[in-house]
Design a protein around this motif. Structure first.
Motif, PDB file in Angstrom:
ATOM      1  N   LEU A 292       0.831  -1.205   0.000  1.00 14.02           N
ATOM      2  CA  LEU A 292       0.000   0.000   0.000  1.00 14.02           C
ATOM      3  C   LEU A 292       0.863   1.252   0.000  1.00 14.02           C
ATOM      4  O   LEU A 292       1.970   1.257   0.547  1.00 14.02           O
ATOM      5  CB  LEU A 292      -0.894   0.043   1.239  1.00 14.02           C
TER       6      LEU A 292
ATOM      7  N   ASP B  33      -8.629  -3.195   7.124  1.00 12.22           N
ATOM      8  CA  ASP B  33      -9.021  -4.198   6.140  1.00 12.22           C
ATOM      9  C   ASP B  33      -7.798  -4.858   5.516  1.00 12.22           C
ATOM     10  O   ASP B  33      -7.765  -6.086   5.327  1.00 12.22           O
ATOM     11  CB  ASP B  33      -9.870  -3.540   5.047  1.00 12.22           C
ATOM     12  N   ALA B  34      -6.761  -4.058   5.208  1.00 10.86           N
ATOM     13  CA  ALA B  34      -5.548  -4.605   4.595  1.00 10.86           C
ATOM     14  C   ALA B  34      -4.851  -5.581   5.528  1.00 10.86           C
ATOM     15  O   ALA B  34      -4.427  -6.665   5.108  1.00 10.86           O
ATOM     16  CB  ALA B  34      -4.606  -3.463   4.211  1.00 10.86           C
TER      17      ALA B  34
ATOM     18  N   ASP C 213     -10.172   2.404   8.408  1.00  9.49           N
ATOM     19  CA  ASP C 213     -10.904   1.269   7.848  1.00  9.49           C
ATOM     20  C   ASP C 213     -10.092   0.556   6.773  1.00  9.49           C
ATOM     21  O   ASP C 213     -10.053  -0.681   6.719  1.00  9.49           O
ATOM     22  CB  ASP C 213     -12.241   1.727   7.255  1.00  9.49           C
ATOM     23  N   GLU C 214      -9.436   1.338   5.915  1.00  6.70           N
ATOM     24  CA  GLU C 214      -8.659   0.734   4.832  1.00  6.70           C
ATOM     25  C   GLU C 214      -7.440   0.003   5.363  1.00  6.70           C
ATOM     26  O   GLU C 214      -7.109  -1.097   4.903  1.00  6.70           O
ATOM     27  CB  GLU C 214      -8.228   1.814   3.839  1.00  6.70           C
TER      28      GLU C 214
ATOM     29  N   SER D  41      -6.697   6.292   6.383  1.00  7.64           N
ATOM     30  CA  SER D  41      -8.014   5.699   6.589  1.00  7.64           C
ATOM     31  C   SER D  41      -7.883   4.478   7.479  1.00  7.64           C
ATOM     32  O   SER D  41      -7.279   3.480   7.092  1.00  7.64           O
ATOM     33  CB  SER D  41      -8.639   5.293   5.245  1.00  7.64           C
TER      34      SER D  41
ATOM     35  N   ASP E  69      -2.264  -1.709  -3.690  1.00  6.56           N
ATOM     36  CA  ASP E  69      -2.739  -0.360  -3.921  1.00  6.56           C
ATOM     37  C   ASP E  69      -3.133  -0.218  -5.396  1.00  6.56           C
ATOM     38  O   ASP E  69      -2.428  -0.724  -6.280  1.00  6.56           O
ATOM     39  CB  ASP E  69      -1.628   0.647  -3.581  1.00  6.56           C
TER      40      ASP E  69
ATOM     41  N   ARG F 254      -2.581   5.908   2.090  1.00  4.65           N
ATOM     42  CA  ARG F 254      -3.786   5.117   2.343  1.00  4.65           C
ATOM     43  C   ARG F 254      -3.997   4.864   3.838  1.00  4.65           C
ATOM     44  O   ARG F 254      -5.107   4.584   4.270  1.00  4.65           O
ATOM     45  CB  ARG F 254      -3.704   3.768   1.636  1.00  4.65           C
TER      46      ARG F 254
END
Length: 212
Positions: A105, A118-119, A114-115, A112, A131, A109
């Motif tokens: 990534l 999630d990753a 949440d992002e 965030s 990404d 990024r």
């Protein structure tokens, strides 16, 4: 989930630890360089390792080298690389084994939660996270790596093919030698020419250019 983190920027490292805490993860190791991470990995026993691509001492590919070594030692370990720029060569090298549990990534990024959460979850479960900009870079490489060169990089490549030194290229283009070096490094990366210690990347780049 247990996480180890390797990032040379103290502010970003502390910020990531706080983000992991908010996401309910446990940071069991936080390091400023890849060597320290490798030294402490066995004791930490993490589920996921999050690494910067470029770290001390050379700020080139220490994170990638460390990620490969970590997976050799701990095949089930999830690995998430963070980079400030799109570096398709490193992403390609990391993914070349075809194994899951890998991610790459851009650092912007991680703003965030949440992002980022999630990753981390996905790589811990054996998934792959890339990404969107890295995906675009890899796809462009598959078609024609020379097509990714900027106009300036093409000018540098043309003069390089003529056998000019960096100083000669700088004089011809009326730019500094440092600017030429940055363009040459970028050309090597885009053409997938990593420094193996044996291959002459300048020659290989010229051969690729002449075969277009």
């Amino acid at each position: 989930m247990r996480i180890v983190l390797a990032e040379d920027s103290v502010l970003l490292r502390e910020g990531l630890v706080r983000l992991f805490d908010e996401a309910g993860f446990e940071t069991v190791g936080s390091y400023g360089d890849a060597e320290s991470l490798l030294a402490g990995i066995d004791e930490a026993k993490p589920d996921v390792a999050v690494l910067d691509v470029r770290m001390p001492p050379t700020f080139r590919d220490e994170g990638v080298r460390a990620a490969i070594e970590l997976r050799r030692r701990m095949p089930r370990l999830g690995v998430l690389l963070l980079s400030q720029y799109v570096e398709g060569t490193y992403a390609q090298e990391l993914l070349s084994s075809g194994d899951g549990g890998m991610g790459y990534l851009l650092k912007d990024r991680v703003a965030s939660l949440d992002e980022l959460e999630d990753a981390v979850e996905r790589v811990s479960q054996g998934g792959t996270v890339l990404d969107p900009q890295v995906v675009a870079e890899l796809l462009s490489r598959r078609s024609d790596p020379l097509a990714t060169l900027t106009p300036r990089e093409r000018e540098v490549m043309t003069l390089m093919a003529e056998g000019r030194t960096n100083a000669g290229i700088a004089k011809q283009l009326y730019i500094g030698v440092g600017a030429v070096e940055k363009n040459v490094t970028s050309i090597f990366q885009k053409l997938g020419l990593e420094d193996s210690g044996t291959d002459h990347r300048r020659v290989l780049a010229v051969l690729t250019w002449l075969q277009r």
